[in-house]
Design a protein around this motif. Structure first.
Motif, mmCIF file in Angstrom:
data_model
loop_
_atom_site.group_PDB
_atom_site.id
_atom_site.type_symbol
_atom_site.label_atom_id
_atom_site.label_comp_id
_atom_site.label_asym_id
_atom_site.label_seq_id
_atom_site.Cartn_x
_atom_site.Cartn_y
_atom_site.Cartn_z
ATOM 1 N N GLY A 290 3.279 12.965 1.035
ATOM 2 C CA GLY A 290 2.592 13.018 -0.138
ATOM 3 C C GLY A 290 2.121 11.917 -0.777
ATOM 4 O O GLY A 290 0.937 11.762 -1.277
ATOM 5 N N PHE A 291 2.783 10.592 -0.334
ATOM 6 C CA PHE A 291 2.567 9.313 -0.835
ATOM 7 C C PHE A 291 1.084 9.181 -0.073
ATOM 8 O O PHE A 291 0.155 8.415 -0.800
ATOM 9 C CB PHE A 291 3.599 8.398 -0.330
ATOM 10 N N GLN A 292 0.764 9.232 1.090
ATOM 11 C CA GLN A 292 -0.437 8.931 1.887
ATOM 12 C C GLN A 292 -1.321 9.967 1.445
ATOM 13 O O GLN A 292 -2.408 9.427 1.119
ATOM 14 C CB GLN A 292 -0.057 9.340 3.340
ATOM 15 N N ARG A 293 -1.194 11.144 1.179
ATOM 16 C CA ARG A 293 -1.955 11.909 0.311
ATOM 17 C C ARG A 293 -2.708 11.444 -0.953
ATOM 18 O O ARG A 293 -4.066 11.465 -1.048
ATOM 19 C CB ARG A 293 -1.515 13.584 0.441
ATOM 20 N N GLU A 317 15.958 1.962 -13.226
ATOM 21 C CA GLU A 317 14.580 2.214 -12.850
ATOM 22 C C GLU A 317 14.490 1.266 -11.799
ATOM 23 O O GLU A 317 13.234 1.340 -10.947
ATOM 24 C CB GLU A 317 13.541 1.762 -13.847
ATOM 25 N N LYS A 318 15.362 0.307 -11.229
ATOM 26 C CA LYS A 318 15.209 -0.589 -10.105
ATOM 27 C C LYS A 318 14.776 0.194 -8.977
ATOM 28 O O LYS A 318 14.239 -0.257 -8.010
ATOM 29 C CB LYS A 318 16.445 -1.495 -10.067
ATOM 30 N N PRO A 319 15.672 1.179 -8.411
ATOM 31 C CA PRO A 319 15.540 2.141 -7.229
ATOM 32 C C PRO A 319 14.081 2.631 -7.251
ATOM 33 O O PRO A 319 13.587 2.491 -5.926
ATOM 34 C CB PRO A 319 16.514 3.284 -7.293
ATOM 35 N N LEU A 320 13.288 2.867 -8.263
ATOM 36 C CA LEU A 320 12.142 3.456 -8.236
ATOM 37 C C LEU A 320 11.127 2.267 -7.732
ATOM 38 O O LEU A 320 10.241 2.435 -6.955
ATOM 39 C CB LEU A 320 11.504 3.819 -9.607
ATOM 40 N N GLU A 321 11.301 1.288 -8.487
ATOM 41 C CA GLU A 321 10.598 0.006 -7.957
ATOM 42 C C GLU A 321 10.673 -0.461 -6.600
ATOM 43 O O GLU A 321 9.574 -0.563 -5.819
ATOM 44 C CB GLU A 321 10.771 -1.092 -8.925
ATOM 45 N N GLN A 322 11.630 -0.443 -5.938
ATOM 46 C CA GLN A 322 12.251 -0.800 -4.825
ATOM 47 C C GLN A 322 11.652 0.229 -3.633
ATOM 48 O O GLN A 322 11.120 -0.262 -2.556
ATOM 49 C CB GLN A 322 13.742 -0.699 -4.226
ATOM 50 N N THR A 323 11.690 1.244 -4.116
ATOM 51 C CA THR A 323 11.165 2.317 -3.062
ATOM 52 C C THR A 323 9.840 2.550 -3.005
ATOM 53 O O THR A 323 9.277 2.492 -1.947
ATOM 54 C CB THR A 323 11.489 3.854 -3.604
ATOM 55 N N PHE A 324 8.990 2.288 -4.285
ATOM 56 C CA PHE A 324 7.652 2.298 -4.261
ATOM 57 C C PHE A 324 7.171 0.982 -3.362
ATOM 58 O O PHE A 324 6.369 0.991 -2.622
ATOM 59 C CB PHE A 324 7.373 2.023 -5.669
ATOM 60 N N SER A 325 7.843 -0.151 -3.598
ATOM 61 C CA SER A 325 7.437 -1.153 -2.954
ATOM 62 C C SER A 325 7.295 -0.945 -1.311
ATOM 63 O O SER A 325 6.423 -1.471 -0.483
ATOM 64 C CB SER A 325 8.262 -2.596 -3.293
ATOM 65 N N GLN A 326 8.529 -0.683 -0.749
ATOM 66 C CA GLN A 326 8.864 -0.175 0.568
ATOM 67 C C GLN A 326 7.817 0.749 1.130
ATOM 68 O O GLN A 326 7.191 0.441 2.232
ATOM 69 C CB GLN A 326 10.083 0.426 0.913
ATOM 70 N N MET A 327 7.374 1.598 0.209
ATOM 71 C CA MET A 327 6.484 2.770 0.548
ATOM 72 C C MET A 327 4.953 1.945 0.941
ATOM 73 O O MET A 327 4.166 2.384 1.853
ATOM 74 C CB MET A 327 6.360 4.049 0.056
ATOM 75 N N VAL A 328 4.716 1.139 0.063
ATOM 76 C CA VAL A 328 3.435 0.636 0.322
ATOM 77 C C VAL A 328 3.308 -0.176 1.430
ATOM 78 O O VAL A 328 2.501 -0.292 1.999
ATOM 79 C CB VAL A 328 3.028 -0.246 -1.133
ATOM 80 N N ASN A 329 4.355 -1.049 1.672
ATOM 81 C CA ASN A 329 4.479 -1.577 2.692
ATOM 82 C C ASN A 329 4.243 -0.996 4.003
ATOM 83 O O ASN A 329 3.678 -1.430 5.026
ATOM 84 C CB ASN A 329 5.682 -2.609 2.996
ATOM 85 N N SER A 330 5.191 0.163 3.967
ATOM 86 C CA SER A 330 5.189 1.294 5.326
ATOM 87 C C SER A 330 3.801 1.839 5.385
ATOM 88 O O SER A 330 3.212 2.118 6.495
ATOM 89 C CB SER A 330 5.998 2.187 5.123
ATOM 90 N N MET A 335 -6.341 -1.476 1.864
ATOM 91 C CA MET A 335 -7.375 -0.960 0.820
ATOM 92 C C MET A 335 -6.380 -0.667 -0.507
ATOM 93 O O MET A 335 -6.694 -0.484 -1.641
ATOM 94 C CB MET A 335 -7.955 0.650 0.935
ATOM 95 N N VAL A 336 -4.926 -0.946 -0.149
ATOM 96 C CA VAL A 336 -3.998 -0.850 -1.363
ATOM 97 C C VAL A 336 -3.201 -2.108 -1.332
ATOM 98 O O VAL A 336 -2.630 -2.539 -0.240
ATOM 99 C CB VAL A 336 -2.902 0.473 -0.730
ATOM 100 N N ARG A 337 -3.266 -2.843 -2.527
ATOM 101 C CA ARG A 337 -2.492 -3.905 -2.913
ATOM 102 C C ARG A 337 -1.657 -3.602 -3.911
ATOM 103 O O ARG A 337 -2.148 -3.102 -4.986
ATOM 104 C CB ARG A 337 -3.517 -4.968 -3.273
ATOM 105 N N TYR A 338 -0.501 -4.207 -3.963
ATOM 106 C CA TYR A 338 0.890 -3.712 -4.641
ATOM 107 C C TYR A 338 0.936 -4.922 -5.710
ATOM 108 O O TYR A 338 1.495 -6.056 -5.106
ATOM 109 C CB TYR A 338 1.993 -3.247 -4.058
#
Length: 346
Positions: A290-293, A317-330, A335-338
């Protein structure tokens, strides 16, 4: 450039008889009449002479669409509007009142339970229509940004407003599905956007310009705070809003677009007795699909993405930020900068 060749009719009269609804186009040079059979629900074009003299007539300002409830089909129309302003010489309106008209002449065919259910559904629809922020134009496509409109083909410009509208921002798209299937009646359909529009004439150092702000709320995965979070399987982020700032100066136009939405993976934050419920990240789904879509769609619509994460970097909310950062890296998409919120000047 932005106006649709097949704009919607702006001046309409609704003629009501026991057998049919007749919607007469009263624009200059218009001769079309839409006939809606209240028994068969068939929608056809006819002519003015077919309107019975006995019909009850009223002014309306647009057709929101049709919906089927327990009692049968209903026609929803705009009965009151207020002008917001002129957008490149196109009038923009706010719909401020509606009417829900039953195809059925009586409710005698319903049981008591069905009658109560139908009444509840009507109350729900009335509540939704009472929410502030429904906008439309009969000559301009409010669902697209200037940036998108600047890159469209002549064929796109010839389409009707209904046909060319961005489905994310047509809040009555479901209600207009029967109209969408019949191109010959598209001019009777009014695509309505939900969000916010304001326009100001401004002056800075003696330079006069128009400043326009448009926020378009997506109809995909909409909902109230806490109850709707994250994304769905198609990658639609909860409570997604596209906001466009437009400056019009001396014939030149500039458009700056931002989007916001819930963090695009699968998580929830169901209300409980706590003031701020703890977010729960799902452990049973593949977040990356879903993230990639979501970001594939974002890149197609807007190009390069600069993501600003505004959640709290500490606490629940820290786990949300950590998960988001990890998924952007993955994702590893150039074209996507975090940018975490602490690196941003807000």
């Amino acid at each position: 450039m932005a106006a649709a060749a097949g704009g919607a009719y702006a001046n309409l009269k609704l003629h009501i008889t026991p057998e049919k609804f007749y919607v007469e186009a009263c624009d200059d040079g218009a001769n079309d009449v839409l006939a809606i059979d209240r028994v068969s629900t068939e929608v056809t074009l006819t002519v003015k002479k077919d309107i019975p003299p006995s019909a009850v007539t009223r002014q309306i300002y647009g057709i929101l669409g049709t919906i089927r409830l327990v009692a049968g089909s209903y026609l929803i129309v705009i009965t009151k509007k207020r002008k917001v302003g002129e957008f490149f010489s196109h009038a923009v309106w706010k719909a401020v009142d509606f009417d829900i008209l039953s195809y059925k002449k009586t409710m005698l065919h319903l049981t008591d339970i069905q009658l109560q259910d139908n009444k509840a559904f009507l109350a729900m629809i009335s509540h939704v229509l009472s929410v502030d922020g429904f906008y439309f134009s009969t000559t301009y496509d409010l669902t697209h940004t200037l940036q998108r409109l600047a890159n469209t083909s002549p064929e796109f410009q010839e389409m009707s407003l209904l046909e060319r509208a961005d489905p994310r921002f047509v809040w009555n798209g479901h209600l207009l599905r029967e109209f969408a299937a019949q191109p010959e009646i598209h001019r009777f359909a009014t695509p309505v956007m939900h969000g916010f529009i304001t326009m100001y004439s401004c002056s800075i150092n003696g330079k006069y310009f128009d400043w326009i702000l448009i926020s378009r709320r997506s109809c995909f995965r909409a909902g109230v705070r806490y109850y709707v979070r994250g994304i769905d399987s198609e990658g639609h982020a909860a409570n997604f809003v596209e906001t466009e700032q437009i400056v019009h100066y001396n014939g030149s136009k500039a458009s700056f677009v931002q989007t916001r939405g819930s963090i695009p993976f699968f998580w929830s934050q169901r209300p409980n007795l706590k003031y701020k419920p703890k977010p729960q990240i799902s452990k049973s789904v593949n977040h990356m699909d879903g993230f990639q879509r979501h970001f594939d769609s974002q890149i197609i619509s807007y190009g390069k993405q600069v993501i600003v994460n505004l959640v709290n970097q500490k606490g629940s909310e820290k786990p949300l930020e950590q998960t988001f950062s990890q998924m952007v890296n993955s994702l590893a998409n150039g074209m996507v900068r975090y940018l975490p919120s602490e690196t941003c000047l807000l």
